[in-house]
Motif scaffolding. Structure first.
Motif, PDB file in Angstrom:
ATOM      1  N   ARG A 497       0.587  -1.273  -0.045  1.00  0.00           N
ATOM      2  CA  ARG A 497       0.081  -0.122  -0.032  1.00  0.00           C
ATOM      3  C   ARG A 497       0.945   1.328  -0.031  1.00  0.00           C
ATOM      4  N   SER A 498       1.899   1.246   0.649  1.00  0.00           N
ATOM      5  CA  SER A 498       3.070   2.647   0.894  1.00  0.00           C
ATOM      6  C   SER A 498       3.907   2.516  -0.126  1.00  0.00           C
ATOM      7  N   GLU A 499       3.893   1.194  -1.081  1.00  0.00           N
ATOM      8  CA  GLU A 499       5.090   0.916  -1.980  1.00  0.00           C
ATOM      9  C   GLU A 499       6.488   1.208  -1.111  1.00  0.00           C
ATOM     10  N   ARG A 500       6.368   0.303  -0.193  1.00  0.00           N
ATOM     11  CA  ARG A 500       7.773  -0.086   0.344  1.00  0.00           C
ATOM     12  C   ARG A 500       8.292  -1.174   0.388  1.00  0.00           C
ATOM     13  N   LEU A 501       9.568  -1.449   0.832  1.00  0.00           N
ATOM     14  CA  LEU A 501      10.038  -2.972   0.682  1.00  0.00           C
ATOM     15  C   LEU A 501       9.820  -3.383   2.229  1.00  0.00           C
ATOM     16  N   ILE A 502      10.222  -4.724   2.290  1.00  0.00           N
ATOM     17  CA  ILE A 502      10.219  -5.284   3.744  1.00  0.00           C
ATOM     18  C   ILE A 502      11.646  -5.677   4.202  1.00  0.00           C
ATOM     19  N   ASP A 517       6.986   2.978   7.258  1.00  0.00           N
ATOM     20  CA  ASP A 517       6.054   3.777   6.721  1.00  0.00           C
ATOM     21  C   ASP A 517       5.962   5.216   6.954  1.00  0.00           C
ATOM     22  N   GLU A 518       6.637   6.140   6.334  1.00  0.00           N
ATOM     23  CA  GLU A 518       6.929   7.545   6.656  1.00  0.00           C
ATOM     24  C   GLU A 518       7.000   7.818   8.082  1.00  0.00           C
ATOM     25  N   GLY A 519       7.973   7.135   8.676  1.00  0.00           N
ATOM     26  CA  GLY A 519       8.395   7.343  10.276  1.00  0.00           C
ATOM     27  C   GLY A 519       7.581   6.315  11.141  1.00  0.00           C
ATOM     28  N   THR A 520       6.626   5.553  10.616  1.00  0.00           N
ATOM     29  CA  THR A 520       6.006   4.477  11.666  1.00  0.00           C
ATOM     30  C   THR A 520       6.848   3.520  10.943  1.00  0.00           C
ATOM     31  N   LEU A 521       7.244   2.626  12.085  1.00  0.00           N
ATOM     32  CA  LEU A 521       7.981   1.390  11.896  1.00  0.00           C
ATOM     33  C   LEU A 521       6.898   0.082  12.159  1.00  0.00           C
ATOM     34  N   TYR A 522       6.577  -0.544  11.440  1.00  0.00           N
ATOM     35  CA  TYR A 522       6.075  -1.837  11.662  1.00  0.00           C
ATOM     36  C   TYR A 522       6.688  -3.169  11.528  1.00  0.00           C
ATOM     37  N   ARG A 523       6.491  -3.871  12.429  1.00  0.00           N
ATOM     38  CA  ARG A 523       7.469  -5.112  12.640  1.00  0.00           C
ATOM     39  C   ARG A 523       6.451  -6.439  12.879  1.00  0.00           C
ATOM     40  N   TYR A 524       6.990  -7.504  12.333  1.00  0.00           N
ATOM     41  CA  TYR A 524       6.607  -8.813  12.212  1.00  0.00           C
ATOM     42  C   TYR A 524       7.857  -9.888  12.577  1.00  0.00           C
ATOM     43  N   GLN A 525       7.598 -10.394  13.623  1.00  0.00           N
ATOM     44  CA  GLN A 525       8.477 -11.650  14.257  1.00  0.00           C
ATOM     45  C   GLN A 525       8.010 -12.725  14.204  1.00  0.00           C
ATOM     46  N   SER A 526       9.143 -13.700  13.692  1.00  0.00           N
ATOM     47  CA  SER A 526       8.836 -15.319  13.590  1.00  0.00           C
ATOM     48  C   SER A 526       9.937 -15.709  14.508  1.00  0.00           C
TER      49      SER A 526
END
Length: 550
Positions: A497-502, A517-526
């Motif tokens: 949606r934000s045209e970003r890489l993971i 995403d523009e200063g907001t950091l989203y995280r997924y942990q496995s």
């Protein structure tokens, strides 16, 4: 040696093809081009081997011989008959039911024979009839549709897992809400179907246990009805004249004693019953003469005569002049009033013995043809002074009958009542078997899929490899800790949606995926099994990322 998956699939497919071809050759009905016929039996003609509701599987044969049980099209009864061949006469067969004491009126030719008995399925006719009901047809159709649907969904899921995201069809464009992994959601649905199928299997297993706990048949007192009938008739010849224009006295006519001296009386006896019977006995004819004063005398008109079967006939001569002479002598000796009316009863006495529906039967039947004799005429006694030849009263006198039954202990199909719905026990057992098979099939199909394709976070991460960039480490502001998401799918949606890489970072066996995403950091942990867990949201250790390439 372990076979490759594609080889195993090929072997399974070949086995299914062979099974389908074999089932077609052996079981395909004639209505769809097969050679097998299914006959639902009724009646008692083939007892004790066949009962009403059994199913006979019939297949054509190259030749038929004495002793074969065959199904043929009866031109007399206009239906299919299942009986045994007892003789061959030329190009035709003589058939008979095992429980009948007579041969079939049809002598079917080879072209009339559908086939020879291959298999007998007890109560299979009831089940076949039940399978044609709308409820069962809908149940089977729904069950098969569910099984096919689950198989198709599982195959599509496997294909999609092997394709990158940009190559998927339009059915992948509808995405779930953020925070939900579509594959985890699918696994949840599949586990729900697995649980439902398992519950269905257990319910039908319990229903089958209940049906098996009840006996399939129960003893009942069976009453076989029969009717005994006697038909009377009389006639005489005299001079033609005004009273009898053709010189013939017929049944129902008054007999004037001055014109008719001798009357021939006939009695026909018959026992009518639909059940098989073997009978015989004796029949004699008596005459009982009774005066108004109570005097009575019995005279034998016809001696006892033996007969075989359910029919007998006898006739006797009624000498009217002699009876009048006897009456005058009695009146002279007893002082009775001359001209009194005397009662006459013609009594055919029948003694019958034999079997009816394989049960012993003994009967003594002596109906009376009641007549009245006075100085003028002899006529049927209708209970009134009117002479109405051919009236209903006269007909009832001339055709007496009585009904009877033979009691026998037999068995009938037992019933199982569930919530007010009564089902024959054999049918309930078949319902339980079909439901159990459908439930087990669904359980196995979904269970094998779940065992073969367990939910593996690493496998789902691999689906988004085109968006993932590995990094050595990263730094972020402790005042703005990362926001954790529950699945890699949700993180991938944010990235697209934000045209970003993971961004992917690995440390101590734990994988961390980030989207800025523009200063907001989203995280997924496995966290693989046994790996050390990363700190929770409230405790963020920046040292994890120190020294990473910027």
């Amino acid at each position: 040696m372990t076979r490759p998956p594609h080889l195993r699939s090929g072997l399974i497919s070949a086995a299914l093809v062979v099974l389908a071809v074999t089932a077609w050759l052996l079981l395909a009905p004639t209505q769809i081009g097969g050679t097998t016929s299914y006959v639902r039996t009724t009646g008692v003609s083939m007892q004790p081997r066949f009962h009403t509701g059994d199913l006979a599987v019939v297949r054509p044969a190259d030749h038929y011989k004495v002793g074969d049980v065959v199904a043929y099209r009866s031109k007399v009864l206009h239906l299919v008959v299942l009986h045994r061949i007892i003789a061959v006469k030329g190009d035709r067969f003589v058939t008979k039911g095992d429980n009948n004491d007579f041969v079939d009126p049809d002598h079917p030719a080879r072209a009339d024979v559908i086939g020879k008995l291959a298999v007998r399925v007890p109560h299979g006719g009831h089940v076949l009839h039940w399978l044609h009901t709308p409820f069962m047809a809908a149940l089977l159709t729904g069950g098969m549709a569910l099984v096919l649907f689950m198989g198709a969904k599982r195959q599509r899921r496997r294909r999609d897992r092997r394709r990158p995201l940009e190559e998927r069809g339009s059915h992948q464009l509808d995405r779930p809400a953020p925070g939900r992994d579509p594959h985890a959601l699918y696994d949840s649905h599949e586990r729900g179907i697995f649980t439902t199928c398992a519950v269905v299997a257990l319910v039908f297993l319990a229903f089958g246990a209940l049906a098996l706990s009840r006996p399939a048949t129960k003893p009942v007192a069976d009453k076989t009805p029969f009717t005994e009938k006697v038909s009377f008739g009389y006639h005489a010849k005299t001079s033609a004249g005004p009273v009898y224009p053709d010189g013939v006295v017929s049944t129902g006519d008054p007999i004037f004693v001055k014109l008719v001296r001798r009357v021939r009386v006939k009695a026909h006896y018959r026992l009518e019953a639909t059940a098989p019977h073997r009978l015989g006995g004796t029949m004699e004819v008596l005459l009982r003469l009774t005066s108004p004063t109570g005097w009575s005398r019995t005279i034998q008109l016809a001696a006892p005569k033996r007969f075989t079967g359910d029919y007998a006939a006898s006739d006797a001569i009624l000498d009217v002049a002699r009876l009048r002479s006897l009456i005058r002598k009695v009146e002279h000796l007893t002082g009775g009033s001359p001209g009194s009316t005397y009662a006459l009863e013609v009594l055919p006495r029948v003694h019958l013995a034999g079997t009816l529906a394989s049960q012993p039967l003994t009967s003594d039947y002596a109906p009376a043809l009641k007549l009245q004799l006075d100085t003028l005429k002899l006529r049927p006694d209708t209970g009134s002074s009117a002479d109405v030849a051919g009236s209903d009263d006269v007909k009832s006198i001339l055709n007496p009958s009585r009904k009877g039954t033979v009691a026998a202990s037999t068995t009938k199909v037992n019933s199982l009542t569930v919530h007010g719905l009564g089902l024959p026990v054999p049918t309930a057992r078949w319902i339980a078997i079909v439901g159990l098979l459908l439930g087990v099939a669904g359980t196995l199909l979904t269970g094998v899929g779940l065992l073969r394709d367990p939910y593996d976070p690493a496998a789902h991460v691999h689906r988004y490899r085109h968006l993932i960039v590995p990094i050595a480490g990263t730094k972020f502001d402790p005042a703005r800790p990362p926001i954790d998401v529950t699945s890699i799918g949700a993180l991938a949606q944010l990235a697209e949606r934000s045209e970003r890489l993971i961004l992917h970072h690995q440390r101590d066996g734990a994988d961390t995926y980030l989207v800025d995403d523009e200063g907001t950091l989203y995280r997924y942990q496995s966290h693989p099994a046994g790996a050390r867990q990363l700190p929770p949201l409230s405790v963020v250790d920046n040292s994890i990322y120190e020294g990473a390439a910027g």
